[in-house]
Design a protein around this motif. Structure first.
Motif, PDB file in Angstrom:
ATOM      1  N   UNK A   1       0.832  -1.207   0.000  1.00 38.50           N
ATOM      2  CA  UNK A   1       0.000   0.000   0.000  1.00 38.50           C
ATOM      3  C   UNK A   1       0.862   1.251   0.000  1.00 38.50           C
ATOM      4  N   UNK A   2       1.961   1.230   0.748  1.00 35.97           N
ATOM      5  CA  UNK A   2       2.864   2.379   0.773  1.00 35.97           C
ATOM      6  C   UNK A   2       3.439   2.622  -0.620  1.00 35.97           C
ATOM      7  N   UNK A   3       3.889   1.560  -1.278  1.00 32.32           N
ATOM      8  CA  UNK A   3       4.466   1.702  -2.608  1.00 32.32           C
ATOM      9  C   UNK A   3       3.418   2.171  -3.609  1.00 32.32           C
ATOM     10  N   UNK A   4       2.194   1.661  -3.488  1.00 33.74           N
ATOM     11  CA  UNK A   4       1.129   2.049  -4.410  1.00 33.74           C
ATOM     12  C   UNK A   4       0.810   3.535  -4.278  1.00 33.74           C
ATOM     13  N   UNK A   5       0.674   4.012  -3.041  1.00 33.30           N
ATOM     14  CA  UNK A   5       0.376   5.424  -2.819  1.00 33.30           C
ATOM     15  C   UNK A   5       1.543   6.316  -3.236  1.00 33.30           C
ATOM     16  N   UNK A   6       2.746   5.756  -3.188  1.00 35.58           N
ATOM     17  CA  UNK A   6       3.919   6.521  -3.614  1.00 35.58           C
ATOM     18  C   UNK A   6       3.873   6.828  -5.110  1.00 35.58           C
ATOM     19  N   UNK A   7       3.171   5.995  -5.876  1.00 40.76           N
ATOM     20  CA  UNK A   7       3.063   6.217  -7.316  1.00 40.76           C
ATOM     21  C   UNK A   7       2.217   7.440  -7.650  1.00 40.76           C
ATOM     22  N   UNK A   8       1.660   8.128  -6.642  1.00 42.35           N
ATOM     23  CA  UNK A   8       0.931   9.373  -6.901  1.00 42.35           C
ATOM     24  C   UNK A   8       1.882  10.560  -7.041  1.00 42.35           C
ATOM     25  N   UNK A   9       3.176  10.367  -6.780  1.00 40.04           N
ATOM     26  CA  UNK A   9       4.133  11.478  -6.847  1.00 40.04           C
ATOM     27  C   UNK A   9       4.107  12.177  -8.209  1.00 40.04           C
ATOM     28  N   UNK A  10       4.134  11.450  -9.358  1.00 38.21           N
ATOM     29  CA  UNK A  10       4.068  12.152 -10.644  1.00 38.21           C
ATOM     30  C   UNK A  10       2.800  12.976 -10.817  1.00 38.21           C
ATOM     31  N   UNK A  11       1.689  12.507 -10.236  1.00 43.60           N
ATOM     32  CA  UNK A  11       0.426  13.235 -10.293  1.00 43.60           C
ATOM     33  C   UNK A  11       0.577  14.600  -9.626  1.00 43.60           C
ATOM     34  N   UNK A  12       1.066  14.598  -8.393  1.00 43.15           N
ATOM     35  CA  UNK A  12       1.231  15.863  -7.666  1.00 43.15           C
ATOM     36  C   UNK A  12       2.308  16.732  -8.316  1.00 43.15           C
ATOM     37  N   UNK A  13       3.364  16.101  -8.859  1.00 43.90           N
ATOM     38  CA  UNK A  13       4.428  16.857  -9.514  1.00 43.90           C
ATOM     39  C   UNK A  13       3.883  17.612 -10.722  1.00 43.90           C
ATOM     40  N   UNK A  14       3.024  16.950 -11.500  1.00 41.12           N
ATOM     41  CA  UNK A  14       2.422  17.606 -12.669  1.00 41.12           C
ATOM     42  C   UNK A  14       1.595  18.810 -12.256  1.00 41.12           C
ATOM     43  N   UNK A  15       0.805  18.667 -11.191  1.00 37.66           N
ATOM     44  CA  UNK A  15      -0.015  19.777 -10.709  1.00 37.66           C
ATOM     45  C   UNK A  15       0.849  20.940 -10.228  1.00 37.66           C
ATOM     46  N   UNK A  16       1.894  20.620  -9.472  1.00 38.07           N
ATOM     47  CA  UNK A  16       2.773  21.663  -8.933  1.00 38.07           C
ATOM     48  C   UNK A  16       3.531  22.369 -10.047  1.00 38.07           C
ATOM     49  N   UNK A  17       4.031  21.583 -11.024  1.00 33.07           N
ATOM     50  CA  UNK A  17       4.780  22.171 -12.132  1.00 33.07           C
ATOM     51  C   UNK A  17       3.894  23.114 -12.945  1.00 33.07           C
ATOM     52  N   UNK A  18       2.644  22.738 -13.144  1.00 36.06           N
ATOM     53  CA  UNK A  18       1.714  23.597 -13.895  1.00 36.06           C
ATOM     54  C   UNK A  18       1.378  24.870 -13.124  1.00 36.06           C
ATOM     55  N   UNK A  19       1.320  24.762 -11.799  1.00 30.95           N
ATOM     56  CA  UNK A  19       0.923  25.894 -10.971  1.00 30.95           C
ATOM     57  C   UNK A  19       2.066  26.871 -10.728  1.00 30.95           C
ATOM     58  N   UNK A  20       3.254  26.329 -10.420  1.00 31.56           N
ATOM     59  CA  UNK A  20       4.356  27.191  -9.977  1.00 31.56           C
ATOM     60  C   UNK A  20       5.500  27.321 -10.984  1.00 31.56           C
ATOM     61  N   UNK A  21       5.629  26.373 -11.920  1.00 33.30           N
ATOM     62  CA  UNK A  21       6.730  26.438 -12.890  1.00 33.30           C
ATOM     63  C   UNK A  21       6.240  26.839 -14.282  1.00 33.30           C
ATOM     64  N   UNK A  22       4.963  27.234 -14.363  1.00 35.24           N
ATOM     65  CA  UNK A  22       4.380  27.724 -15.623  1.00 35.24           C
ATOM     66  C   UNK A  22       4.421  26.689 -16.746  1.00 35.24           C
ATOM     67  N   UNK A  23       4.378  25.412 -16.391  1.00 33.94           N
ATOM     68  CA  UNK A  23       4.300  24.378 -17.414  1.00 33.94           C
ATOM     69  C   UNK A  23       2.844  24.247 -17.877  1.00 33.94           C
TER      70      UNK A  23
END
Length: 282
Positions: A85-107
Motif C-alpha cells: 500500500x505504501x508503494x502504491x500510494x507513492x506512485x501518486x508522486x508524478x500526479x502531484x508533480x504535474x499539478x505543482x509544475x503547472x501551478x508554480x513552474x508555468x508548465x
C-alpha cells in the motif's frame, strides 16, 4: 533497473525492521550521516571540491525541508501500513508533480497531463476506498509524503539547471542531518547489533536506488524505466506476504495500474511534442 528494484525493496525492509527499535527521526538522522559520508567520499575521489559549494542555498533548504517530510511520511507508512500500500500510494508522486509544475513552474496543462491526473486520482480512490473502508491516518500520512516528494522533485528540476547532481545530494544530506538529529533527541535510542546492519542498508540503498534509476534512463527510454519501476509493487507485495504475513489486495494493483497508465500517457505526450518541435540547422 534490477539494482533499483532491489534497492527500494531492501530500503523498505530495513525501515520496517528498524521501526521496531528506533524512532523514525533517528532513522533519518543515521541515513543522512551514512549518505553524507558516501557523497563526500565520491566528490573527494573526483577532486571536484567546487561541488561542495552552492549559490542557491535557499532553494536547497526549501527542497530538503519537503524532502525530509516526504521521507518521514514514507518511513512512518512503512511501519504502519502493508508495504504494497505504501508503494502504491507513492506512485501518486508524478500526479502531484504535474499539478505543482503547472501551478508554480508555468508548465502547460496538456490533455495528456489532465488524463494522467484524472487516472491518478481514480487510482487513489480505488486504493484508499473512501466510503467502503475508513481512510486511516497512516494512508493520509503517505499521501502527504507523496505531495512533499512532488514539491521536492519540482525543486530538484529547478536546481538541475545550475547544480551538479552530486552537489544536490551533498546539500540534501548536509541540511537534513541536523534536522533529523534535533527531532530525534527527545527519544534517542542507541542502535544495537543488527540495527547497524539495517541502518547501513537504508543509507546505502537510499542513494543506490536513485543512482540506478538515473543510470537506467541513460540506456533506454523513460517509458521503459517507468514501466519496469512499477514492478516494485508486486515485488514488495510478495515480500510483505512472505516476511510479514500481509494480505495483498487486488484494489492496490488496479489502482496502481491506473496510475502507471496515466504516467505513461503523460510521458508519451511529452516525447511526442518534443519530436514535433522543428530543429534549425546552423
Amino acid at each position: 533497473m534490477i539494482g533499483a528494484l532491489a534497492s527500494f525493496c531492501l530500503m523498505a525492509i530495513g525501515g520496517r525492521e528498524l521501526s521496531e527499535h528506533l524512532d523514525t527521526f533517528q532513522i533519518l538522522f543515521y541515513r543522512s550521516v551514512i549518505g553524507l559520508i558516501m557523497v563526500v567520499a565520491v566528490i573527494a575521489s573526483t577532486r571536484q571540491t567546487h561541488l561542495f559549494t552552492t549559490q542557491r542555498l535557499h532553494l536547497h533548504t526549501f527542497r530538503n525541508l519537503f524532502h525530509f517530510g516526504g521521507q518521514f511520511g514514507w518511513f512512518k507508512g512503512i511501519a504502519l501500513l502493508p508495504l504494497a500500500e505504501v508503494f502504491a500510494l507513492e506512485f501518486t508522486v508524478p500526479l502531484w508533480t504535474a499539478l505543482i509544475a503547472c501551478t508554480f513552474l508555468n508548465e502547460s496543462l496538456t490533455r495528456e497531463k489532465l488524463i494522467s491526473i484524472s487516472l491518478g486520482l481514480a487510482g487513489v480512490l480505488i486504493i484508499v476506498q473512501p466510503g467502503i473502508a475508513i481512510i486511516n491516518s497512516a494512508s493520509v500520512i503517505v499521501l502527504v509524503a507523496a505531495i512533499c516528494y512532488a514539491i521536492a522533485h519540482s525543486s530538484t528540476k529547478a536546481l538541475s539547471n545550475t547544480e551538479h547532481p552530486l552537489t544536490i545530494l551533498f546539500m540534501m544530506c548536509l541540511i537534513q542531518l541536523p534536522i533529523g538529529l534535533l527531532l530525534s533527541l527527545h527519544d534517542f535510542q542507541q542502535p544495537h547489533g543488527v540495527d547497524w546492519l539495517w541502518l547501513g542498508i537504508v543509507g546505502f540503498t537510499a542513494l543506490s536506488a536513485h543512482y540506478c534509476l538515473t543510470k537506467a534512463m541513460t540506456y533506454t527510454e523513460v517509458t521503459l524505466v517507468v514501466t519496469m519501476d512499477f514492478l516494485r509493487l508486486p515485488l514488495i507485495a510478495v515480500v510483505g506476504v512472505l516476511l510479514y504475513g500481509e494480505k495483498f489486495e487486488i484494489a492496490l494493483l488496479v489502482g496502481a495500474l491506473l496510475m502507471l497508465i496515466g504516467n505513461l500517457l503523460n510521458i508519451y505526450g511529452n516525447q511526442t511534442r518534443a519530436a514535433d518541435i522543428p530543429t534549425t540547422k546552423k
